[in-house]
Design an enzyme around this catalytic site. Structure first.
Site, PDB file in Angstrom:
ATOM      1  N   TRP A  33      24.017 -17.294  -6.227  1.00  0.00           N
ATOM      2  CA  TRP A  33      25.067 -17.741  -7.154  1.00  0.00           C
ATOM      3  C   TRP A  33      26.444 -17.306  -6.661  1.00  0.00           C
ATOM      4  O   TRP A  33      26.574 -16.320  -5.927  1.00  0.00           O
ATOM      5  CB  TRP A  33      24.812 -17.199  -8.559  1.00  0.00           C
ATOM      6  CG  TRP A  33      24.899 -15.690  -8.685  1.00  0.00           C
ATOM      7  CD1 TRP A  33      23.898 -14.788  -8.518  1.00  0.00           C
ATOM      8  CD2 TRP A  33      26.068 -14.922  -9.004  1.00  0.00           C
ATOM      9  NE1 TRP A  33      24.345 -13.499  -8.711  1.00  0.00           N
ATOM     10  CE2 TRP A  33      25.679 -13.551  -9.005  1.00  0.00           C
ATOM     11  CE3 TRP A  33      27.395 -15.233  -9.287  1.00  0.00           C
ATOM     12  CZ2 TRP A  33      26.571 -12.507  -9.282  1.00  0.00           C
ATOM     13  CZ3 TRP A  33      28.293 -14.197  -9.560  1.00  0.00           C
ATOM     14  CH2 TRP A  33      27.868 -12.853  -9.555  1.00  0.00           C
ATOM     15  N   GLU A  76      33.346  -2.116  -9.636  1.00  0.00           N
ATOM     16  CA  GLU A  76      32.908  -3.126  -8.669  1.00  0.00           C
ATOM     17  C   GLU A  76      34.044  -3.495  -7.710  1.00  0.00           C
ATOM     18  O   GLU A  76      33.813  -3.736  -6.519  1.00  0.00           O
ATOM     19  CB  GLU A  76      32.425  -4.383  -9.398  1.00  0.00           C
ATOM     20  CG  GLU A  76      31.206  -4.202 -10.288  1.00  0.00           C
ATOM     21  CD  GLU A  76      29.904  -4.099  -9.500  1.00  0.00           C
ATOM     22  OE1 GLU A  76      29.941  -4.223  -8.255  1.00  0.00           O
ATOM     23  OE2 GLU A  76      28.851  -3.908 -10.123  1.00  0.00           O
ATOM     24  N   GLU A 111      27.741  -7.824  -3.108  1.00  0.00           N
ATOM     25  CA  GLU A 111      28.397  -7.018  -4.128  1.00  0.00           C
ATOM     26  C   GLU A 111      29.795  -7.533  -4.458  1.00  0.00           C
ATOM     27  O   GLU A 111      30.251  -7.424  -5.593  1.00  0.00           O
ATOM     28  CB  GLU A 111      28.483  -5.555  -3.669  1.00  0.00           C
ATOM     29  CG  GLU A 111      27.162  -4.802  -3.690  1.00  0.00           C
ATOM     30  CD  GLU A 111      26.782  -4.357  -5.096  1.00  0.00           C
ATOM     31  OE1 GLU A 111      27.681  -4.250  -5.948  1.00  0.00           O
ATOM     32  OE2 GLU A 111      25.588  -4.129  -5.335  1.00  0.00           O
ATOM     33  N   HIS A 114      30.537  -9.598  -7.627  1.00  0.00           N
ATOM     34  CA  HIS A 114      30.480  -8.994  -8.963  1.00  0.00           C
ATOM     35  C   HIS A 114      31.881  -8.727  -9.515  1.00  0.00           C
ATOM     36  O   HIS A 114      32.219  -9.145 -10.628  1.00  0.00           O
ATOM     37  CB  HIS A 114      29.684  -7.693  -8.928  1.00  0.00           C
ATOM     38  CG  HIS A 114      28.275  -7.879  -8.452  1.00  0.00           C
ATOM     39  ND1 HIS A 114      27.448  -6.819  -8.120  1.00  0.00           N
ATOM     40  CD2 HIS A 114      27.539  -9.005  -8.244  1.00  0.00           C
ATOM     41  CE1 HIS A 114      26.275  -7.294  -7.738  1.00  0.00           C
ATOM     42  NE2 HIS A 114      26.308  -8.613  -7.805  1.00  0.00           N
ATOM     43  N   GLU A 164      22.595   2.171  -7.631  1.00  0.00           N
ATOM     44  CA  GLU A 164      22.294   0.759  -7.866  1.00  0.00           C
ATOM     45  C   GLU A 164      21.474   0.580  -9.149  1.00  0.00           C
ATOM     46  O   GLU A 164      21.654  -0.397  -9.887  1.00  0.00           O
ATOM     47  CB  GLU A 164      21.535   0.163  -6.678  1.00  0.00           C
ATOM     48  CG  GLU A 164      22.334   0.071  -5.393  1.00  0.00           C
ATOM     49  CD  GLU A 164      23.331  -1.071  -5.375  1.00  0.00           C
ATOM     50  OE1 GLU A 164      23.659  -1.627  -6.448  1.00  0.00           O
ATOM     51  OE2 GLU A 164      23.791  -1.423  -4.282  1.00  0.00           O
ATOM     52  N   THR A 167      23.898   0.988 -12.106  1.00  0.00           N
ATOM     53  CA  THR A 167      24.720  -0.196 -12.362  1.00  0.00           C
ATOM     54  C   THR A 167      23.876  -1.325 -12.957  1.00  0.00           C
ATOM     55  O   THR A 167      24.378  -2.121 -13.763  1.00  0.00           O
ATOM     56  CB  THR A 167      25.436  -0.678 -11.087  1.00  0.00           C
ATOM     57  OG1 THR A 167      24.493  -0.818 -10.020  1.00  0.00           O
ATOM     58  CG2 THR A 167      26.522   0.290 -10.668  1.00  0.00           C
ATOM     59  N   ASP A 196      21.129  -8.645  -9.331  1.00  0.00           N
ATOM     60  CA  ASP A 196      21.523  -8.273  -7.971  1.00  0.00           C
ATOM     61  C   ASP A 196      21.395  -6.763  -7.764  1.00  0.00           C
ATOM     62  O   ASP A 196      20.894  -6.293  -6.731  1.00  0.00           O
ATOM     63  CB  ASP A 196      22.974  -8.676  -7.708  1.00  0.00           C
ATOM     64  CG  ASP A 196      23.161 -10.160  -7.465  1.00  0.00           C
ATOM     65  OD1 ASP A 196      22.147 -10.892  -7.390  1.00  0.00           O
ATOM     66  OD2 ASP A 196      24.323 -10.596  -7.343  1.00  0.00           O
ATOM     67  N   GLU A 197      21.877  -6.008  -8.742  1.00  0.00           N
ATOM     68  CA  GLU A 197      21.855  -4.549  -8.613  1.00  0.00           C
ATOM     69  C   GLU A 197      20.410  -4.031  -8.512  1.00  0.00           C
ATOM     70  O   GLU A 197      20.129  -3.092  -7.760  1.00  0.00           O
ATOM     71  CB  GLU A 197      22.560  -3.903  -9.805  1.00  0.00           C
ATOM     72  CG  GLU A 197      23.999  -4.346 -10.043  1.00  0.00           C
ATOM     73  CD  GLU A 197      24.979  -3.894  -8.973  1.00  0.00           C
ATOM     74  OE1 GLU A 197      24.540  -3.397  -7.902  1.00  0.00           O
ATOM     75  OE2 GLU A 197      26.191  -4.022  -9.195  1.00  0.00           O
ATOM     76  N   HIS A 200      19.155  -4.607  -5.021  1.00  0.00           N
ATOM     77  CA  HIS A 200      19.752  -3.642  -4.097  1.00  0.00           C
ATOM     78  C   HIS A 200      19.139  -2.249  -4.291  1.00  0.00           C
ATOM     79  O   HIS A 200      18.930  -1.518  -3.313  1.00  0.00           O
ATOM     80  CB  HIS A 200      21.269  -3.600  -4.301  1.00  0.00           C
ATOM     81  CG  HIS A 200      21.945  -4.904  -4.004  1.00  0.00           C
ATOM     82  ND1 HIS A 200      23.213  -5.205  -4.439  1.00  0.00           N
ATOM     83  CD2 HIS A 200      21.512  -6.002  -3.328  1.00  0.00           C
ATOM     84  CE1 HIS A 200      23.539  -6.427  -4.035  1.00  0.00           C
ATOM     85  NE2 HIS A 200      22.529  -6.923  -3.362  1.00  0.00           N
TER      86      HIS A 200
END
Length: 328
Positions: A33, A76, A111, A114, A164, A167, A196-197, A200
């Protein structure tokens, strides 16, 4: 052989799998995305109507929510600090462009989206003072940070494994709060950031797991060091315009705890999860020093829980310049 050289050998050994790890934990650019997927299209005739809808929905979200969302965004947006720090870790060679520097660059690229999407959303919301937010972000990048890892890859990977997941928790909780207030688009945006976090986190915790298999004694000592010193949040030098580095992060942290976005119990829960993930309690074949470190780590969550249960969080909101009284 020195500890530094052992770490470099382990990093070189693990580097052989880096392309597989990138394929497993990161998403191709043409597939993942992008911020524009969640924001009004400025080329569309409906752009102003979409912005108006964002502004109307934003009116229903309370002050503390905006403080936390702003703090998350600023954290971020300080990404240049994190990339420059990781690029300097032993075993990461940005001159020769080795596998680890490839990972850091591609992780950074993911990252970066974000802060980008959160920044644009806050700007369109009409609920915050963007100039003050921009000054705080400027300060945070300018001031840098010291997360207590030095250039040690073992300590840095413990830090990123922890951070990670932290977050993930924060963005996921903000998503739930936004959804409860009827702001489905913001909720969806924060939830996908949280996803996503989590990916990661899984990557960095995998790195640590692999290091444990190659160098269990020193990996245990690195984990012990980081948890005894306590994990320092990346925005711990947070400050507003006109202020020195002071209590701004503490006030932001109090706000996050007050509305249940990220609490001291979450910190302990993350520690528990890392202990379970790396099977610390069952790890054998350790030397005497590493065994003592393992025993310390196994007892730490219960000790921290007793302390957390006695903590009190201020009930009154601190007045940040980011969200002005007139906007309440």
């Amino acid at each position: 052989m020195s500890l530094k050289n052992i770490r470099l050998d382990v990093m070189r050994y693990l580097e052989k799998d880096i392309d597989t790890l990138i394929e497993k934990y990161l998403v191709p650019i043409d597939t993942i995305w992008q911020p524009s997927d969640f924001l009004p299209n400025s080329e569309s005739d409906t752009f102003f109507d979409e912005v108006k809808e964002i502004r109307e929905l934003s009116k229903d979200l309370p002050y503390d929510f905006w403080v936390v969302l702003v703090g998350d965004m600023i954290t971020e947006e300080a990404l240049p600090t994190y990339e420059s720090w990781l690029m300097d870790v032993e075993g990461v060679d940005q001159v020769e462009h080795n596998g680890w520097s490839k990972w850091v660059r591609q992780w950074t690229a993911e990252e970066n989206r974000h802060g980008d999407v959160l920044n644009k959303y806050l700007y369109l919301s009409g609920r915050v003072n963007m100039k003050e937010i921009e000054k705080t972000t400027h300060h945070l990048i300018s001031d840098g940070f010291d997360i207590g890892t030095d250039r040690d890859p073992y300590k840095n990977f413990v830090y990123t494994s922890f951070q990670e997941l932290a977050t993930y928790i924060s963005h996921n909780r903000v998503a739930k709060l936004a959804k409860a207030r009827g702001n489905k688009q913001l909720a969806k945006m924060c939830k996908i950031i949280a996803g996503d976090e989590m990916r990661h986190h899984m990557a960095y915790s995998d790195f640590v797991d692999r290091i444990f298999k190659e160098d269990p004694n020193q990996m245990m000592m690195a984990f012990h060091h980081m948890m005894k010193a306590k994990i320092t949040m990346p925005a711990h030098f947070l400050r507003e315009s006109g202020d020195k580095i002071s209590s701004a992060f503490e006030e932001f942290s109090n706000t996050a705890q007050r509305i249940g976005v990220y609490t001291s119990m979450d910190y302990i829960d993350i520690l528990d999860k890392l202990i379970a993930k790396w099977d610390i309690g069952n790890m054998g074949g350790l030397n005497t020093e590493a065994e003592k470190a393992r025993d310390y780590l196994m007892k730490l969550p219960s000790r921290m829980t007793r302390i957390a249960e006695r903590m009190t969080i201020p009930e009154n909101s601190y007045q940040f310049k980011w969200v002005e009284p007139a906007k309440l």
